[in-house]
Design an enzyme around this catalytic site. Sequence first.
Site, PDB file in Angstrom:
ATOM      1  N   HIS A   1       0.820  -1.205   0.000  1.00 33.31           N
ATOM      2  CA  HIS A   1       0.000   0.000   0.000  1.00 33.31           C
ATOM      3  C   HIS A   1       0.857   1.259   0.000  1.00 33.31           C
ATOM      4  CE1 HIS A   1      -3.875  -2.046   1.675  1.00 33.31           C
ATOM      5  NE2 HIS A   1      -3.372  -2.669   0.624  1.00 33.31           N
TER       6      HIS A   1
ATOM      7  N   GLU B   1       0.628   3.981   1.776  1.00 33.47           N
ATOM      8  CA  GLU B   1       0.985   4.412   3.120  1.00 33.47           C
ATOM      9  C   GLU B   1       2.148   3.583   3.653  1.00 33.47           C
ATOM     10  OE1 GLU B   1      -3.636   4.174   3.041  1.00 33.47           O
ATOM     11  OE2 GLU B   1      -1.936   3.293   1.972  1.00 33.47           O
TER      12      GLU B   1
ATOM     13  N   CYS C   1      -6.438   1.628   5.232  1.00 29.31           N
ATOM     14  CA  CYS C   1      -7.047   0.378   5.694  1.00 29.31           C
ATOM     15  C   CYS C   1      -6.554   0.100   7.116  1.00 29.31           C
ATOM     16  CB  CYS C   1      -6.680  -0.775   4.766  1.00 29.31           C
ATOM     17  SG  CYS C   1      -4.956  -1.301   4.906  1.00 29.31           S
TER      18      CYS C   1
ATOM     19  N   CYS D   1      -2.727  -0.550   7.385  1.00 29.80           N
ATOM     20  CA  CYS D   1      -1.947   0.688   7.291  1.00 29.80           C
ATOM     21  C   CYS D   1      -2.132   1.538   8.540  1.00 29.80           C
ATOM     22  CB  CYS D   1      -2.337   1.474   6.041  1.00 29.80           C
ATOM     23  SG  CYS D   1      -1.772   0.679   4.523  1.00 29.80           S
TER      24      CYS D   1
END
Length: 168
Positions: free
Chosen positions: A89, A91, A117, A120
């Site tokens: 991801h 992040e 999410c 993260c």
Amino acid sequence: MEIGRCGLPLWMDRPDNDTYFMRMAELAAERSTCIRRRVGAVIVKEKRLLTTGYNGAPKGLAHCETVGCVRAQNNIESGTRHELCRGVHAEQNAVIQAAYFGVSIKGGSLYCTTFPCVMCAKILINAGIREIVYKDNYIDALSMDILDEADVVLRCYELVCEDDEVEP
């Protein structure tokens, strides 16, 4: 003379800090190799850019646009089973970049094109991120709960002019 978004001449239409950093996150998203959702993130501290990240396969691995999407191939519903994906991801990549180059992000702010999410969110909490500014309302309820419990400031980004008119 061209007029900018806040009614000023275009050459005077300086973006505020939120717009400046969110545009950087949007630009990072353009580097994404995910075929389902392009996400970008930047981490800033004291109005200074520290790291960037976008979602895609780990360094040196084939991109999903080449080998296909594991999630699509297995009919995995969006927003579930995040571990079943080749991609990292945005992040996560922003935090990883900080660790890789020895940059402290403790007390920093994350600007991200989507709401993080739960995976993260946990990483961001442990990395010391104190504020998250997100653009799209792709909100994970558990993520929202743990970020709230950790007292991380959450702000939905909106493009606002000085006279508080929200751009359509």
